[in-house]
Motif scaffolding. Structure first.
Motif, PDB file in Angstrom:
ATOM      1  N   ASP B 192       0.782  -1.245   0.000  1.00  0.00           N
ATOM      2  CA  ASP B 192       0.000   0.000   0.000  1.00  0.00           C
ATOM      3  C   ASP B 192       0.806   1.283   0.000  1.00  0.00           C
ATOM      4  OD1 ASP B 192      -1.340   0.550   3.414  1.00  0.00           O
ATOM      5  OD2 ASP B 192       0.682   0.228   2.751  1.00  0.00           O
ATOM      6  N   VAL B 224     -13.622  -1.308 -12.339  1.00  0.00           N
ATOM      7  CA  VAL B 224     -12.545  -1.147 -11.374  1.00  0.00           C
ATOM      8  C   VAL B 224     -12.395  -2.542 -10.794  1.00  0.00           C
ATOM      9  CG1 VAL B 224     -11.856  -0.148  -9.179  1.00  0.00           C
ATOM     10  CG2 VAL B 224     -13.101   1.234 -10.821  1.00  0.00           C
ATOM     11  N   LYS B 226     -10.303  -4.860  -8.533  1.00  0.00           N
ATOM     12  CA  LYS B 226      -9.232  -4.990  -7.560  1.00  0.00           C
ATOM     13  C   LYS B 226      -9.517  -6.273  -6.794  1.00  0.00           C
ATOM     14  CE  LYS B 226      -6.934  -2.748  -3.710  1.00  0.00           C
ATOM     15  NZ  LYS B 226      -6.765  -4.022  -2.995  1.00  0.00           N
ATOM     16  N   SER B 230      -3.408  -5.886  -0.962  1.00  0.00           N
ATOM     17  CA  SER B 230      -3.246  -4.790   0.003  1.00  0.00           C
ATOM     18  C   SER B 230      -4.324  -3.737  -0.137  1.00  0.00           C
ATOM     19  CB  SER B 230      -1.908  -4.084  -0.232  1.00  0.00           C
ATOM     20  OG  SER B 230      -0.862  -4.898   0.130  1.00  0.00           O
ATOM     21  N   PRO B 231      -4.768  -3.191   0.982  1.00  0.00           N
ATOM     22  CA  PRO B 231      -5.804  -2.158   0.902  1.00  0.00           C
ATOM     23  C   PRO B 231      -5.260  -0.852   0.311  1.00  0.00           C
ATOM     24  CG  PRO B 231      -5.151  -2.535   3.180  1.00  0.00           C
ATOM     25  CD  PRO B 231      -4.414  -3.521   2.381  1.00  0.00           C
ATOM     26  N   LEU B 232      -6.125  -0.116  -0.390  1.00  0.00           N
ATOM     27  CA  LEU B 232      -5.754   1.164  -0.994  1.00  0.00           C
ATOM     28  C   LEU B 232      -6.679   2.247  -0.481  1.00  0.00           C
ATOM     29  CD1 LEU B 232      -5.414   0.775  -4.863  1.00  0.00           C
ATOM     30  CD2 LEU B 232      -3.612   1.247  -3.251  1.00  0.00           C
ATOM     31  N   THR B 233      -6.161   3.449  -0.291  1.00  0.00           N
ATOM     32  CA  THR B 233      -7.061   4.541   0.087  1.00  0.00           C
ATOM     33  C   THR B 233      -7.781   5.021  -1.165  1.00  0.00           C
ATOM     34  OG1 THR B 233      -5.317   6.122  -0.323  1.00  0.00           O
ATOM     35  CG2 THR B 233      -5.584   5.389   1.946  1.00  0.00           C
ATOM     36  N   GLY B 234      -8.856   5.773  -0.933  1.00  0.00           N
ATOM     37  CA  GLY B 234      -9.623   6.309  -2.062  1.00  0.00           C
ATOM     38  C   GLY B 234      -8.761   7.216  -2.920  1.00  0.00           C
ATOM     39  N   LEU B 237      -6.559   5.256  -5.264  1.00  0.00           N
ATOM     40  CA  LEU B 237      -7.400   4.716  -6.331  1.00  0.00           C
ATOM     41  C   LEU B 237      -7.645   5.797  -7.372  1.00  0.00           C
ATOM     42  CD1 LEU B 237      -8.643   1.974  -6.779  1.00  0.00           C
ATOM     43  CD2 LEU B 237     -10.715   2.770  -5.692  1.00  0.00           C
ATOM     44  N   GLN B 238      -7.864   7.011  -6.889  1.00  0.00           N
ATOM     45  CA  GLN B 238      -8.086   8.126  -7.799  1.00  0.00           C
ATOM     46  C   GLN B 238      -6.856   8.362  -8.672  1.00  0.00           C
ATOM     47  OE1 GLN B 238     -10.939   9.796  -8.364  1.00  0.00           O
ATOM     48  NE2 GLN B 238      -9.741  10.705 -10.007  1.00  0.00           N
ATOM     49  N   ILE B 241      -6.850   5.950 -11.431  1.00  0.00           N
ATOM     50  CA  ILE B 241      -7.856   6.247 -12.451  1.00  0.00           C
ATOM     51  C   ILE B 241      -7.349   7.347 -13.364  1.00  0.00           C
ATOM     52  CG2 ILE B 241     -10.201   7.067 -12.833  1.00  0.00           C
ATOM     53  CD1 ILE B 241     -10.966   5.732 -10.225  1.00  0.00           C
TER      54      ILE B 241
END
Lengths: 194, 265
Positions: B192, B224, B226, B230-234, B237-238, B241
């Motif tokens: 992450d 999208v 995924k 591992s976790p991703l913050t918003g 993710l932006q 994109i």
């Protein structure tokens, strides 16, 4: 060994967690536990859709389960769909998490599944029913983790704009709080009786 | 050396797809027996897509729709990690992903494939076969599919009123109507903090997660994807994109250039 059964609306999924048990030589990993997810639909044999969902669930669980504490073992998660009235993927995620919790497996954080549907005029509907999912122009499912509300898994159907996705994500993160509270209450209820 | 990957690329740099016209090497129409085909190389990852159009009766509940059947194969010749035999989980998940991309982006509207309501419709069998696996299968497959479909020429089919049989005119061909052009961009996540674009197989094995974003030319998100990891913050993710949207423009320009160069017939 340990079934778990969360129910958003009328969708229900039964989760059974087996392990950590001895792994077959071909499947064992030298430094961590090998996680396997089996998703059985209500009717029919598992097909390509189930396989793709199994992959999503498996990788989500692998990110959370501390597999390094149990090397060369196998953890099997079996999910049986009992009824499907919409939001199936998030129900499976919730069942999986509670199952792992109930089994006492070491987890780095909890996770929950939230499904959002975007209906034709842009309203966000959480935990849509099958009918709402069909009429929506986009259905987004997220797995949100409990420590920092980050996105563990994302899967979308249909197309939407970037702003709409961000709004759905924010709504899902807020809804996650309610679900984690539900986890806490369920676990408390189960262990306070015995 | 900081911020540098084993093959010398930067974190946000795509692989130079062998120079034919631009960054990505792809050739159209390589398979003469298929109605449309494309070969795409993204670095060492080589994916070939062949589209065959056949006729069938439409389903009873959707009498005005044709079918598109994608199938992704990862034969054992592409990498030692795949054994021969029934399709493994990765191939099946990839097939499902491609089917979802086609459906979500509406790149081909099934109604366009209908010839005669309730009687005859086209079925497009899209076979995507990986010839060399060096990571980033999904991007290459989506690209190959798009290029192959753009290359497809459908013969004109009429139904003879008297006999009720279909008559295929092989001399008269029309190109397939493609409404949207989805492009996939994949990222590998490391714990992450680090996000790299277009991972090779070695990078994928070491990564703790992957994200694939599919965008179309209007900047809309078609997918999208995924699958855990591992976790991703918003915010992260932006970022993905935004990068995906830039990538889309590059790829679209490339496809248009190649199509234009082969079209004068």
């Amino acid at each position: 060994d340990l079934p778990a059964l969360p129910v958003p609306g009328d969708t229900s999924v039964l989760a059974g967690v087996y392990g950590p048990a001895e792994a077959k030589l071909s499947k064992e990993l030298p430094d961590r536990a090998a996680l396997e997810v089996l998703l059985r639909p209500k009717v029919g044999l598992p097909g390509v859709l189930e396989r793709s969902r199994e992959q999503l669930l498996r990788q989500t669980c692998e990110a959370v389960v501390l597999g390094v504490l149990h090397p060369r073992t196998a953890i099997t998660l079996v999910l049986q769909v009992l009824s499907d009235a919409g939001s199936l993927l998030s129900c499976c995620l919730n069942a999986a998490c509670i199952g792992l919790l109930d089994a006492g497996l070491p987890l780095s954080s909890l996770f929950c599944g939230v499904t959002c549907a975007l209906d034709p005029d842009g309203t966000i509907i959480l935990d849509p029913t099958t009918r709402q999912e069909q009429e929506a122009r986009a259905v987004l499912s997220f797995a949100i983790d409990s420590s920092e509300r980050k996105v563990l898994m994302a899967s979308t159907k249909g197309s939407c704009s970037i702003e709409e996705m961000q709004q759905c994500l924010a709504a899902a993160q807020r809804a996650a709080d309610t679900i984690f509270q539900f986890y806490r209450d369920s676990v408390r209820r189960r262990y306070s009786k015995s | 050396k900081e911020n540098c990957r084993p093959d010398g690329r930067e974190l946000g740099e795509f692989r130079a797809t062998t120079v034919n016209i631009g960054n990505i090497f792809f050739s159209l129409g390589s398979i003469t027996t298929a109605d449309g085909s494309a070969l795409v190389k993204l670095g060492n990852t080589t994916v070939i897509c062949g589209v065959k159009a056949e006729l069938a009766a439409p389903a009873a509940d959707s009498a005005n729709k044709g079918y598109i059947v994608p199938n992704v194969e990862l034969p054992s010749l592409c990498s030692e990690r795949f054994r021969s035999g029934p399709p493994g989980e990765e191939a099946q998940a990839a097939s499902q992903f491609i089917a979802d991309v086609i459906e979500n982006s509406q790149m081909i509207v099934k109604e366009d494939l209908c010839i005669a309501n309730g009687k005859l419709a086209w079925v497009l069998y899209c076979d995507i076969i990986c010839l060399d696996y060096d990571g980033n299968l999904l991007d290459a497959s989506v690209f190959a599919l798009l290029a192959a479909l753009k290359n497809v020429q459908l013969s004109s089919v009429t139904i003879n009123e008297e006999t009720g049989l279909s008559e295929v005119n092989l001399k008269q061909k029309t190109p397939l109507i493609i409404r949207k052009h989805p492009v996939a961009t994949s990222f590998a996540i490391f714990d992450d903090t680090l996000l790299i674009v277009d991972p090779t197989a070695e990078e994928e094995d070491l990564a703790t997660g992957t994200v694939t974003i599919v965008t179309d030319e209007e900047g809309r998100l078609c997918s999208v994807h995924k699958p855990g990891g591992s976790p991703l913050t918003g915010a992260k993710l932006q970022d993905c994109i935004t990068r995906a949207i830039t990538r889309h423009k590059e790829v679209k320009k490339l496809i248009d250039k190649v199509i234009k160069s082969i079209t004068p017939k």
